[in-house]
Design a protein around this motif. Structure first.
Motif, short mmCIF file in Angstrom:
data_model
loop_
_atom_site.label_atom_id
_atom_site.label_comp_id
_atom_site.label_asym_id
_atom_site.label_seq_id
_atom_site.Cartn_x
_atom_site.Cartn_y
_atom_site.Cartn_z
N LEU B 49 0.97 -1.25 0.31
CA LEU B 49 -0.07 0.08 -0.14
C LEU B 49 0.88 1.37 -0.14
CD1 LEU B 49 -2.83 1.15 0.20
CD2 LEU B 49 -2.46 1.09 2.63
N ILE B 50 1.92 1.26 0.69
CA ILE B 50 2.78 2.47 0.78
C ILE B 50 3.31 2.58 -0.66
CG2 ILE B 50 5.04 3.15 1.86
CD1 ILE B 50 4.31 1.66 4.52
N ALA B 51 3.87 1.67 -1.04
CA ALA B 51 4.58 1.83 -2.49
C ALA B 51 3.37 2.55 -3.63
CB ALA B 51 4.89 0.42 -3.10
N GLU B 52 1.96 1.85 -3.50
CA GLU B 52 0.94 2.25 -4.29
C GLU B 52 0.99 3.93 -3.85
OE1 GLU B 52 -2.04 -0.32 -3.69
OE2 GLU B 52 -1.37 -1.99 -4.98
N LEU B 53 0.84 4.16 -2.69
CA LEU B 53 0.52 5.57 -2.52
C LEU B 53 1.58 6.55 -3.00
CD1 LEU B 53 -0.48 5.60 1.25
CD2 LEU B 53 -1.95 6.90 -0.69
N ALA B 54 2.77 5.97 -2.69
CA ALA B 54 3.95 6.89 -3.22
C ALA B 54 3.82 7.27 -4.56
CB ALA B 54 5.36 6.22 -2.81
N ARG B 55 3.57 6.05 -5.39
CA ARG B 55 3.62 6.47 -6.91
C ARG B 55 2.16 7.33 -6.91
NH1 ARG B 55 4.16 1.11 -8.35
NH2 ARG B 55 2.14 0.98 -7.90
N ALA B 56 1.23 7.10 -6.43
CA ALA B 56 0.09 8.09 -6.75
C ALA B 56 0.28 9.60 -6.35
CB ALA B 56 -1.06 7.34 -6.16
N ALA B 57 1.10 9.65 -5.11
CA ALA B 57 1.16 10.89 -4.69
C ALA B 57 1.65 12.05 -5.63
CB ALA B 57 1.84 10.93 -3.41
N THR B 58 2.37 11.47 -6.51
CA THR B 58 2.91 12.39 -7.50
C THR B 58 2.00 12.95 -8.63
OG1 THR B 58 3.53 10.72 -9.04
CG2 THR B 58 5.21 11.69 -7.41
N ALA B 59 0.75 12.34 -8.64
CA ALA B 59 -0.13 12.68 -9.58
C ALA B 59 -1.40 13.53 -9.15
CB ALA B 59 -0.95 11.39 -10.30
N ALA B 60 -0.89 14.34 -8.25
CA ALA B 60 -1.94 15.13 -7.40
C ALA B 60 -2.40 16.23 -8.43
CB ALA B 60 -1.31 15.92 -6.35
N PRO B 61 -3.77 16.07 -8.51
CA PRO B 61 -4.47 16.97 -9.70
C PRO B 61 -3.96 18.53 -9.54
CG PRO B 61 -5.90 16.05 -7.94
CD PRO B 61 -4.88 15.60 -7.53
N GLU B 62 -4.65 19.14 -8.64
CA GLU B 62 -4.77 20.52 -8.70
C GLU B 62 -3.49 21.27 -8.17
OE1 GLU B 62 -6.99 19.98 -4.99
OE2 GLU B 62 -5.62 19.09 -6.22
N GLN B 63 -2.53 21.41 -8.99
CA GLN B 63 -1.37 22.11 -8.52
C GLN B 63 -0.93 23.49 -9.46
OE1 GLN B 63 2.50 20.73 -7.51
NE2 GLN B 63 1.70 18.71 -7.42
N ALA B 64 -0.62 24.51 -8.58
CA ALA B 64 -0.34 25.60 -9.13
C ALA B 64 0.92 25.44 -10.24
CB ALA B 64 0.15 26.76 -8.29
N GLY B 65 0.95 26.08 -11.41
CA GLY B 65 2.09 26.12 -12.30
C GLY B 65 3.00 27.24 -11.78
N LEU B 66 3.88 27.51 -12.60
CA LEU B 66 4.83 28.52 -12.32
C LEU B 66 4.29 29.79 -12.19
CD1 LEU B 66 7.31 27.76 -15.26
CD2 LEU B 66 8.00 27.70 -12.94
N SER B 67 4.83 30.42 -11.03
CA SER B 67 4.27 31.77 -10.46
C SER B 67 5.01 32.93 -11.43
CB SER B 67 4.79 32.17 -9.09
OG SER B 67 6.24 32.53 -9.15
N ALA B 68 4.14 34.01 -11.65
CA ALA B 68 4.62 34.97 -12.52
C ALA B 68 6.20 35.51 -12.31
CB ALA B 68 3.63 36.25 -12.66
N GLU B 69 6.60 35.43 -11.16
CA GLU B 69 7.97 36.00 -10.59
C GLU B 69 8.92 34.55 -11.23
OE1 GLU B 69 5.69 35.33 -8.08
OE2 GLU B 69 5.09 37.41 -8.74
N ALA B 70 8.64 33.30 -11.01
CA ALA B 70 9.31 32.39 -11.42
C ALA B 70 9.48 32.22 -13.04
CB ALA B 70 8.75 31.07 -10.81
N ARG B 71 8.44 32.51 -13.55
CA ARG B 71 8.60 32.59 -15.02
C ARG B 71 9.41 33.73 -15.57
NH1 ARG B 71 4.83 30.22 -18.55
NH2 ARG B 71 3.55 29.53 -16.87
N GLN B 72 9.28 34.83 -14.97
CA GLN B 72 9.99 36.08 -15.43
C GLN B 72 11.55 35.42 -15.19
OE1 GLN B 72 8.59 38.77 -16.13
NE2 GLN B 72 10.46 39.44 -16.94
#
Lengths: 204, 86
Positions: B49-72
């Motif tokens: 179960l831990i292995a499955e969770l670890a793999r799934a954890a990276t597919a978290a859906p709603e994550q912000a993209g680059l901030s305007a400052e980072a992009r700059q």
């Protein structure tokens, strides 16, 4: 001047580096961000990826799409990131003992059976209801608490899904050390998940 | 031949089994151990179960993209690295 009559059907599209950031920046960043603990590291990984890609423009063959190519580079950068964190590649087993709980924390020295207080308890959902999202979050926090070598081995094995052989090569580990690290990482993560809510409702 | 193994050994073999098939002796020892040890049976499920969770954890859906400052910052860095020349 006449054109040759046997032009390839579809000339590979030349890469367009000036558009990389706009096209793939967010996607690359999200991929990195889900794998490292802080935003600054993720940004740095994207930067390193794009700079490496610029350096390697000449080697880009357009066999794969630009996007695929950039992700291949990013994955390489992530492995380097974990390797830097794990650092001491030649570490011996004696030194490993200094980096956190060992097997002796979990098992009786004289017979190797579970120590009483470490008996794995049930994680039945009925005993400790937890949202999947919350569970993933707890696991991420637990991963970050691991000693660096265990963290690197765990991430490369279970997140990046490299083989044992590849991980040993990347981190300069013997097979024996590798298994010690995987084993300890799993034992500790299991305990950490439990401490943070899994299966605890029944006893709380 | 079956050999009695410890929980420490059994949990290690569980990890190795996930990577590649165990040699017959180890496989049999582990099977016997799991048959009689409820704790390691539990552990066997949880470690997967831990292995499955670890793999799934990276597919978290709603994550912000680059901030305007980072992009700059990235834009500037890429420009310095030679994009501006072309």
């Amino acid at each position: 001047m006449s054109l040759p009559s046997h032009l390839p059907a579809a000339a590979p599209a030349p890469p367009e580096p000036q558009l990389w950031l706009a096209r793939y920046g967010d996607e690359l960043y999200r991929y990195a961000r889900a794998r490292v603990p802080d935003a600054a590291s993720a940004e740095e990984l994207v930067q390193d990826t794009l700079l490496s890609a610029l350096d390697g423009l000449a080697s880009f063959r357009a066999e794969a799409s630009e996007r695929t190519w950039l992700f291949v580079i990013l994955k390489r950068k992530l492995i380097d990131y974990y390797r830097r964190r794990a650092r001491h590649p030649e570490i011996g087993l004696e030194a490993l003992d200094a980096t956190g709980p060992t097997e002796a924390t979990f098992f009786e020295l004289h017979n190797g059976h579970w120590r009483g207080e470490q008996h794995p308890i049930s994680w039945d959902p009925a005993d400790g209801p937890m949202e999947l999202q919350e569970l993933r979050e707890v696991l991420r926090r637990c991963q970050q608490k691991l000693p660096p070598q265990q963290e690197a081995v765990f991430a490369l094995r279970f997140v990046e899904e490299l083989s044992a052989e590849e991980i040993c090569r990347e981190l300069g580990l013997s097979a024996a050390n590798y298994w010690v690290l995987v084993h300890r990482a799993k034992l500790q993560l299991r305990r950490c998940l439990e401490k943070n809510g899994l299966g605890r409702a029944a006893t709380a | 031949m079956l050999r009695i193994i410890s929980c420490q050994r059994a949990t290690l073999l569980l990890e190795q089994r996930a990577e590649a098939a165990l040699p017959p002796t180890e496989r049999n020892s582990l099977w016997l151990h799991l048959r009689y040890c409820p704790y390691c049976r539990r552990y066997a499920r949880q470690t997967v179960l831990i292995a499955e969770l670890a793999r799934a954890a990276t597919a978290a859906p709603e994550q912000a993209g680059l901030s305007a400052e980072a992009r700059q910052r990235l834009q500037e860095r890429l420009r310095q690295a030679g994009l501006g020349r072309s």
